[in-house]
Design a protein around this motif. Structure first.
Motif, PDB file in Angstrom:
ATOM      1  N   GLU A 152      10.578  43.050 -46.999  1.00 21.74           N
ATOM      2  CA  GLU A 152      11.818  43.598 -47.383  1.00 21.74           C
ATOM      3  C   GLU A 152      11.847  43.881 -49.040  1.00 21.74           C
ATOM      4  N   SER A 153      12.867  44.836 -49.233  1.00 20.72           N
ATOM      5  CA  SER A 153      13.039  44.992 -50.544  1.00 20.72           C
ATOM      6  C   SER A 153      14.301  45.686 -50.662  1.00 20.72           C
ATOM      7  N   GLY A 154      15.026  45.496 -51.880  1.00 20.63           N
ATOM      8  CA  GLY A 154      16.224  46.317 -52.231  1.00 20.63           C
ATOM      9  C   GLY A 154      17.373  45.268 -52.376  1.00 20.63           C
TER      10      GLY A 154
ATOM     11  N   TYR B 183       8.709  38.834 -34.989  1.00 23.73           N
ATOM     12  CA  TYR B 183       8.519  38.806 -36.335  1.00 23.73           C
ATOM     13  C   TYR B 183       9.536  38.880 -37.465  1.00 23.73           C
ATOM     14  N   TRP B 184       9.538  38.120 -38.423  1.00 20.50           N
ATOM     15  CA  TRP B 184      10.438  38.216 -39.432  1.00 20.50           C
ATOM     16  C   TRP B 184       9.998  38.358 -40.962  1.00 20.50           C
ATOM     17  N   GLY B 185      10.854  39.154 -41.360  1.00 25.35           N
ATOM     18  CA  GLY B 185      10.283  39.110 -43.158  1.00 25.35           C
ATOM     19  C   GLY B 185      10.802  37.953 -43.854  1.00 25.35           C
ATOM     20  N   GLN B 186      10.371  37.977 -45.048  1.00 28.88           N
ATOM     21  CA  GLN B 186      10.761  36.717 -45.836  1.00 28.88           C
ATOM     22  C   GLN B 186      12.360  36.584 -46.275  1.00 28.88           C
ATOM     23  N   GLY B 187      12.972  37.655 -46.345  1.00 29.12           N
ATOM     24  CA  GLY B 187      14.581  37.824 -46.560  1.00 29.12           C
ATOM     25  C   GLY B 187      14.591  38.554 -48.030  1.00 29.12           C
TER      26      GLY B 187
ATOM     27  N   ASP C 170      29.949  39.508 -47.513  1.00 31.56           N
ATOM     28  CA  ASP C 170      28.668  40.405 -47.162  1.00 31.56           C
ATOM     29  C   ASP C 170      27.349  39.608 -47.970  1.00 31.56           C
ATOM     30  N   THR C 171      27.704  38.588 -49.005  1.00 32.67           N
ATOM     31  CA  THR C 171      26.741  37.944 -49.619  1.00 32.67           C
ATOM     32  C   THR C 171      25.873  37.080 -48.481  1.00 32.67           C
ATOM     33  N   ALA C 172      24.683  37.318 -48.650  1.00 34.37           N
ATOM     34  CA  ALA C 172      23.742  36.515 -47.688  1.00 34.37           C
ATOM     35  C   ALA C 172      22.552  36.654 -48.196  1.00 34.37           C
ATOM     36  N   VAL C 173      21.371  36.121 -47.467  1.00 36.94           N
ATOM     37  CA  VAL C 173      20.086  36.418 -47.498  1.00 36.94           C
ATOM     38  C   VAL C 173      20.096  37.275 -46.211  1.00 36.94           C
ATOM     39  N   TYR C 174      19.390  38.449 -46.192  1.00 39.07           N
ATOM     40  CA  TYR C 174      18.987  39.542 -45.539  1.00 39.07           C
ATOM     41  C   TYR C 174      17.659  39.578 -44.890  1.00 39.07           C
TER      42      TYR C 174
END
Length: 124
Positions: free
Chosen positions: A6-8, A113-117, A90-94
């Motif tokens: 993930e990015s952004g 499967y999951w990304g790192q957040g 909306d503040t959170a780790v996505y």
């Protein structure tokens, strides 16, 4: 195996926008759906949005409908989450996740499967 990166994420003022990206590698996504979840410290991970890779059907949690848009770029093996009109809540780790098509799209147990957040912080 599917690897997700993930990015952004970042810091934005309320009312602003961010776009999250999640790039997948390792396996064809034709039989998968892709989801975005988020977690606030001390709370359960919450479903945000989902898109079926083969066809593009989308699904959203009510709290983000009309503000967030999930989309994909087949050529780049990337799924996006465009977040507009952001609110402090909306503040959170996505997290980006991938699961086999046919399972429940809301349930995090359906995702293999999951990304790192990536951290999203919305200031008031």
């Amino acid at each position: 195996q599917v690897q997700l990166v993930e990015s952004g994420g970042g810091l934005v003022q309320a009312g602003g926008s961010l776009r999250l990206s999640c790039t997948a590698s390792g396996r064809t996504l034709s039989y998968y759906f892709m989801g975005w979840f988020r977690r606030v410290p001390g709370k359960e991970r919450e479903f945000v949005a989902n898109i079926i890779w083969n066809g593009g059907t989308t699904l959203y949690v009510d709290s983000v409908k009309d503000r967030f848009t999930i989309s994909k770029d087949n050529a780049k093996n990337t799924v996006y989450l465009q977040m507009n009109s952001l609110k402090p809540e909306d503040t959170a780790v996505y997290y980006c996740a991938a699961g086999l098509y046919g399972r429940s799209r809301h349930w995090e147990g359906s995702y293999d499967y999951w990304g790192q957040g990536t951290q999203v912080t919305v200031s008031s």
